[in-house]
Design an enzyme around this catalytic site. Structure first.
Site, short mmCIF file in Angstrom:
data_model
loop_
_atom_site.label_atom_id
_atom_site.label_comp_id
_atom_site.label_asym_id
_atom_site.label_seq_id
_atom_site.Cartn_x
_atom_site.Cartn_y
_atom_site.Cartn_z
N GLY A 16 49.81 49.79 46.68
CA GLY A 16 51.01 49.51 45.88
C GLY A 16 51.93 48.43 46.42
O GLY A 16 53.14 48.48 46.17
N ILE A 97 38.74 51.74 34.75
CA ILE A 97 38.50 50.86 33.59
C ILE A 97 39.24 51.42 32.38
O ILE A 97 39.29 52.63 32.17
CB ILE A 97 36.97 50.85 33.27
CG1 ILE A 97 36.17 50.42 34.50
CG2 ILE A 97 36.66 50.01 32.04
CD1 ILE A 97 36.03 48.96 34.72
N LEU A 98 39.82 50.53 31.59
CA LEU A 98 40.42 50.93 30.32
C LEU A 98 39.53 50.38 29.21
O LEU A 98 39.16 49.20 29.24
CB LEU A 98 41.85 50.40 30.21
CG LEU A 98 42.84 50.99 31.22
CD1 LEU A 98 44.16 50.24 31.19
CD2 LEU A 98 43.07 52.48 30.96
N ASN A 112 47.82 42.02 33.99
CA ASN A 112 47.06 42.32 35.20
C ASN A 112 47.28 41.22 36.22
O ASN A 112 47.48 40.06 35.84
CB ASN A 112 45.56 42.42 34.87
CG ASN A 112 44.73 42.79 36.09
OD1 ASN A 112 45.08 43.70 36.84
ND2 ASN A 112 43.65 42.07 36.32
N HIS A 114 45.37 39.37 39.31
CA HIS A 114 44.05 39.21 39.91
C HIS A 114 44.14 38.24 41.10
O HIS A 114 44.76 37.18 40.97
CB HIS A 114 43.06 38.68 38.85
CG HIS A 114 41.68 38.56 39.40
ND1 HIS A 114 40.85 39.65 39.57
CD2 HIS A 114 41.00 37.49 39.88
CE1 HIS A 114 39.71 39.24 40.11
NE2 HIS A 114 39.77 37.94 40.31
N GLU A 152 39.81 42.76 25.81
CA GLU A 152 38.56 43.52 25.98
C GLU A 152 37.64 42.91 27.03
O GLU A 152 36.74 43.57 27.52
CB GLU A 152 37.77 43.61 24.67
CG GLU A 152 38.51 44.07 23.45
CD GLU A 152 39.19 42.92 22.76
OE1 GLU A 152 40.39 42.68 23.07
OE2 GLU A 152 38.56 42.24 21.94
N ASP A 155 39.16 40.46 32.96
CA ASP A 155 39.87 39.28 33.50
C ASP A 155 39.82 38.09 32.53
O ASP A 155 39.95 36.93 32.95
CB ASP A 155 39.30 38.85 34.87
CG ASP A 155 39.51 39.91 35.93
OD1 ASP A 155 40.54 40.60 35.89
OD2 ASP A 155 38.65 40.07 36.81
N ALA A 184 51.27 34.44 47.00
CA ALA A 184 51.10 34.29 45.55
C ALA A 184 51.41 35.57 44.77
O ALA A 184 52.32 35.60 43.94
CB ALA A 184 49.69 33.79 45.24
N GLU A 185 50.64 36.65 45.03
CA GLU A 185 50.75 37.83 44.16
C GLU A 185 52.17 38.38 44.09
O GLU A 185 52.72 38.58 43.00
CB GLU A 185 49.82 38.93 44.66
CG GLU A 185 48.36 38.57 44.58
CD GLU A 185 47.45 39.72 44.97
OE1 GLU A 185 47.72 40.86 44.58
OE2 GLU A 185 46.46 39.47 45.68
C1 GRF Z 1 45.82 43.23 44.65
O1 GRF Z 1 45.08 42.34 45.41
C2 GRF Z 1 45.75 42.86 43.20
O2 GRF Z 1 45.65 41.49 42.98
C3 GRF Z 1 44.48 43.54 42.76
O3 GRF Z 1 44.47 44.76 43.47
C4 GRF Z 1 45.21 44.63 44.67
C5 GRF Z 1 46.23 45.72 44.70
O4 GRF Z 1 46.95 45.78 45.90
N1 GRF Z 1 44.43 43.68 41.33
P1 GRF Z 1 48.26 46.67 46.01
O5 GRF Z 1 47.89 48.11 45.67
O6 GRF Z 1 49.27 46.12 45.05
O7 GRF Z 1 48.72 46.55 47.44
#
Ligand code: GRF
Length: 208
Positions: A16, A97-98, A112, A114, A152, A155, A184-185
């Site tokens: 998380g 999976i959804l 999402n 990625h 559907e 990614d 980045a994320e």
């Molecule tokens: C992240 O790398 C995200 O991009 C991918 O799953 C990972 C989740 O990490 N979809 P966290 O649980 O947010 O630390």
């Protein structure tokens, strides 16, 4: 300032850290258009649940194995979403999976994150460290993260935001994964969530 009206659910399965980035952005007042109203986990032991509880966010855990079928799993999730009147779902490391059926119920309402620059290293089988292992094996010098709408195709939904991250010589998948998260994320996810929430809020206001 107007009250936030977009009700956000974050779906998690693990550590998380992306959820934490959203919680921190909310605390800093950067999510003006929405509020995290629910954290839904597919795993009882997800540390993400502890993060949500510490932030005072309601949680729910839905375990597919216990419910038996994909239909029952999704029915339970849908009931929780309806009860909480959720407008926007953010998949932040959600490993279940959804189905296409589920996804079609929330057009442009599921995001999402990625950990690569889509369309590289994405789709079926590309999750967690595998994504970074594949990037290193290919030898790319730049990778990154992508926030996209979920449809559907795994990614395959419309891209909302991307950020590039340099690959360094001697990177391991673990080292690269951490850099992609940090650079980045955790940065683009809150910005993208605010962007989409603002759009949804506008359309909700029009409906009124
Ligand atoms: C992240 O790398 C995200 O991009 C991918 O799953 C990972 C989740 O990490 N979809 P966290 O649980 O947010 O630390």
């Amino acid at each position: 300032m107007r009250e936030p009206t977009v009700r956000i659910a974050v779906f998690v399965s693990g550590g998380g850290t992306n959820l934490q980035a959203l919680i921190d952005a909310q605390t800093r007042g950067e999510l003006h258009s929405g509020k995290i109203e629910l954290v839904l986990s597919s795993n009882l032991d997800a540390y993400a649940l502890t993060r949500a509880e510490a932030a005072g966010i309601p949680t729910a855990t839905v375990i597919k194995k216990r419910l038996g079928t994909q239909e029952a799993f999704e029915e339970r999730i849908l009931a929780i979403l309806r009860e909480r009147e959720i407008d926007l779902i953010v998949l932040a490391g959600f490993l279940s999976i959804l189905s296409a059926d589920f996804v079609r119920r929330y057009p442009q309402r599921i995001l999402n994150i990625h950990p690569s620059l889509i369309p590289s290293f994405c789709g079926k089988g590309f999750y967690g460290l595998r994504v970074h292992e594949a990037a290193l094996a290919y030898g790319v010098k730049v990778t990154g993260a992508t926030v996209h709408y979920v449809n559907e195709i795994p990614d395959g939904g419309e891209i909302i935001m991307q950020k590039a991250v340099c690959v360094r010589r001697n990177d391991t998948a673990e080292v690269l994964q951490k850099r992609v998260m940090r650079q980045a994320e955790w940065k683009i996810l809150p910005v993208a969530v605010e962007l989409v929430s603002a759009k949804i809020r506008k359309s909700k206001e029009k409906e009124k």
